[in-house]
Design a protein around this motif. Structure first.
Motif, PDB file in Angstrom:
ATOM      1  N   ASP A 156       6.958 -71.003 -32.865  1.00 33.87           N
ATOM      2  CA  ASP A 156       5.811 -70.198 -32.462  1.00 33.87           C
ATOM      3  C   ASP A 156       5.717 -68.970 -33.349  1.00 33.87           C
ATOM      4  O   ASP A 156       6.733 -68.499 -33.887  1.00 33.87           O
ATOM      5  N   PRO A 157       4.519 -68.403 -33.490  1.00 34.15           N
ATOM      6  CA  PRO A 157       4.409 -67.165 -34.258  1.00 34.15           C
ATOM      7  C   PRO A 157       5.175 -66.045 -33.560  1.00 34.15           C
ATOM      8  O   PRO A 157       5.379 -66.077 -32.340  1.00 34.15           O
ATOM      9  N   GLU A 158       5.600 -65.089 -34.339  1.00 35.55           N
ATOM     10  CA  GLU A 158       6.250 -63.893 -33.798  1.00 35.55           C
ATOM     11  C   GLU A 158       5.224 -62.762 -33.840  1.00 35.55           C
ATOM     12  O   GLU A 158       4.753 -62.378 -34.920  1.00 35.55           O
ATOM     13  N   VAL A 159       4.863 -62.260 -32.665  1.00 32.16           N
ATOM     14  CA  VAL A 159       3.876 -61.191 -32.547  1.00 32.16           C
ATOM     15  C   VAL A 159       4.612 -59.862 -32.492  1.00 32.16           C
ATOM     16  O   VAL A 159       5.496 -59.659 -31.649  1.00 32.16           O
ATOM     17  N   LEU A 160       4.259 -58.976 -33.406  1.00 30.31           N
ATOM     18  CA  LEU A 160       4.863 -57.645 -33.459  1.00 30.31           C
ATOM     19  C   LEU A 160       4.197 -56.746 -32.430  1.00 30.31           C
ATOM     20  O   LEU A 160       2.972 -56.635 -32.383  1.00 30.31           O
ATOM     21  N   TYR A 161       5.014 -56.119 -31.600  1.00 27.19           N
ATOM     22  CA  TYR A 161       4.564 -55.100 -30.649  1.00 27.19           C
ATOM     23  C   TYR A 161       5.035 -53.764 -31.208  1.00 27.19           C
ATOM     24  O   TYR A 161       6.237 -53.551 -31.374  1.00 27.19           O
ATOM     25  N   ARG A 162       4.086 -52.869 -31.489  1.00 27.94           N
ATOM     26  CA  ARG A 162       4.406 -51.501 -31.923  1.00 27.94           C
ATOM     27  C   ARG A 162       4.128 -50.591 -30.734  1.00 27.94           C
ATOM     28  O   ARG A 162       3.004 -50.548 -30.233  1.00 27.94           O
ATOM     29  N   ILE A 163       5.136 -49.858 -30.309  1.00 30.61           N
ATOM     30  CA  ILE A 163       5.032 -49.009 -29.119  1.00 30.61           C
ATOM     31  C   ILE A 163       5.308 -47.570 -29.531  1.00 30.61           C
ATOM     32  O   ILE A 163       6.390 -47.253 -30.025  1.00 30.61           O
ATOM     33  N   GLY A 164       4.329 -46.695 -29.325  1.00 30.89           N
ATOM     34  CA  GLY A 164       4.542 -45.306 -29.668  1.00 30.89           C
ATOM     35  C   GLY A 164       3.237 -44.538 -29.671  1.00 30.89           C
ATOM     36  O   GLY A 164       2.175 -45.127 -29.536  1.00 30.89           O
ATOM     37  N   PRO A 165       3.285 -43.240 -29.858  1.00 31.75           N
ATOM     38  CA  PRO A 165       4.509 -42.440 -29.840  1.00 31.75           C
ATOM     39  C   PRO A 165       5.082 -42.339 -28.424  1.00 31.75           C
ATOM     40  O   PRO A 165       4.350 -42.389 -27.445  1.00 31.75           O
ATOM     41  N   LEU A 166       6.393 -42.212 -28.360  1.00 34.31           N
ATOM     42  CA  LEU A 166       7.110 -42.180 -27.082  1.00 34.31           C
ATOM     43  C   LEU A 166       7.171 -40.770 -26.513  1.00 34.31           C
ATOM     44  O   LEU A 166       7.218 -39.795 -27.251  1.00 34.31           O
TER      45      LEU A 166
END
Length: 174
Positions: A156-166
């Motif tokens: 399966d594709p790998e979906v990047l989750y970008r979380i920020g700014p924290l």
């Protein structure tokens, strides 16, 4: 927090935890299983950016592995999160992730978290979207690695989750 949760402590992994990490990853049923050797190396070389949950007697029952991105030292890339089947459903993964990122914020000025999630992994999607909400952060998603990039067969594709700014500490819902 329940008594069972209070009996667990979040710690830095040691090389001796590598075998337990491999076992927990294998029993997860969802993670790509790396070699036992890689978990030993991870516990040696990336212990400072990873976390382990231990019972009162020191048994490893969960882990988060990650590293600070060399080109973005304020960003933690979370590689894997896993909890022993006997300890699931108690918020341990979220507790480990919060503890690890609080430590890295204090030590390294952490401002964001990244991870990859395959479509349909609802447990990971929930873990990281709730993490973002607790930390008052946005979530951006994009395919990082498409299926055609994996040489070892269908993936399966790998979906990047970008979380920020924290925000530190995390927001509470009380």
């Amino acid at each position: 927090m329940t008594a069972a949760q209070a009996d667990l402590r979040i710690d830095r992994p040691k090389v001796a935890d590598g075998a337990a990490f491999w076992r927990i990853a294998k029993e997860s049923g969802t993670l790509d299983l790396n070699s036992a050797y890689s978990y030993l190396l991870w516990c040696r070389d990336f212990a400072g950016t990873s976390a382990v949950a231990r019972t009162a007697d020191g048994e490893a029952v969960g882990f988060v592995t990650g590293f600070l991105r060399p080109d973005r030292p304020g960003t933690l890339l979370v590689w894997q999160v896993a909890v022993d089947p006997a300890h699931r459903g108690r918020g341990l993964a979220a507790r480990m992730l919060d503890g690890l990122t609080a430590r890295l914020a204090a030590e390294h000025g952490l401002t964001s978290v990244e991870t990859t999630i395959t479509p349909g992994n609802t447990a990971s999607e929930r873990l990281f979207t709730s993490y973002a909400a607790r930390h008052g952060a946005r979530v951006e998603r994009e395919v990082l690695f498409g299926t055609d990039l994996f040489p070892d067969g269908p993936h399966d594709p790998e979906v990047l989750y970008r979380i920020g700014p924290l925000t530190h500490p995390p927001r509470t819902t009380d």
